[in-house]
Design a protein around this motif. Structure first.
Motif: not given
Length: 261
Positions: A71-80, A100-107, A127-134
């Protein structure tokens, strides 16, 4: 009848015996207390740090099959982050984010998980999340269908064996956007969405920390999904000023799931 003299003798003897017993009990209690004080204390084991559970694939009703931003109206971004490279560099980057209290997404790339299986738990415990990058990080959109599907499911199998789920997201390798066929194959493998991005940090070219910082902060907007890489020292150095810059703009770095749900 016992004579008065004999009774006196008996009373005196009883008093002596009682006093000796009391002294012995007192001495025994003191000795026991001293022994307890002198005995080494075994420290109680520290409570283990609670492990963060792996998330299943994210479902975001109302969003397209391929997601490039939130969403463009929020106050968040995702660093992947592309999950590959030296584990010490990756761990240093995760530490900077957590400080720094940031949470990331790792593929993660599947072969990297084969080589560095402990990194899966390290990412989740931060506290980060994990995903699939082949599985092998091949040019997935150019592969025959069966090979492309094997790239997706091969990494999914590694994630499942290490964490219990196939990961929150699938991101195609060596492309910003998946073809319709790859989107369909990802859905067949269990991923409702393919994760793209709207801002490339260009950190894979190793332009240096100041250049990475400028690219991200010049292009970031509320809702941005930023593409970065774990295994590059310049990215580690750029992350603290990037997070400071986001903070000054009132933006938070959150997981992609938090961004879009």
């Amino acid at each position: 009848m016992t004579s008065p003299d004999r009774r006196s003798v008996l009373r005196a003897a009883a008093a002596v015996a009682t006093g000796a017993t009391a002294t012995a009990c007192t001495r025994g209690g003191a000795d026991l207390a001293a022994a307890r004080a002198a005995a080494p204390t075994t420290p109680r084991p520290a409570s283990p740090r609670p492990a963060h559970a792996a998330r299943p694939p994210t479902r975001a009703p109302g969003l397209p099959a391929q997601i490039a931003h939130g969403p463009r109206r929020g106050d968040a971004v995702a660093l992947t982050f592309h999950g590959q490279g030296d584990p010490k560099t990756a761990t240093a980057l995760l530490h900077e984010a957590e400080r720094a209290g940031a949470r990331l997404t790792v593929l993660a790339v599947g072969t990297w998980l084969d080589e560095q299986p402990a990194m899966a738990r390290r990412i989740l415990d931060g506290g980060h999340e994990l995903g699939n990058h082949t599985l092998h990080h091949r040019t997935i959109c150019a592969l025959p269908e069966d090979e492309a599907y094997a790239e997706i499911t091969g990494c999914a199998d590694r994630l499942r064996s290490l964490t219990g789920t196939i990961g929150s997201w699938f991101r195609p390798s060596r492309t910003q956007y998946a073809t319709d066929r790859v989107v369909r194959l990802a859905r067949r493998a269990g991923y409702p969405h393919v994760l793209s991005y709207d801002l490339d940090s260009l950190d894979a070219d190793d332009p240096g920390a100041p250049a990475v910082q400028r690219t991200v902060l010049d292009g970031v907007r509320p809702g941005s999904v930023v593409s970065l890489h774990l295994g590059h020292p310049g990215t580690v150095a750029a992350l603290p000023p990037i997070l400071d810059g986001l903070h000054r703009r009132g933006l938070r770095a959150v997981t992609t799931t938090e961004l879009v749900t």
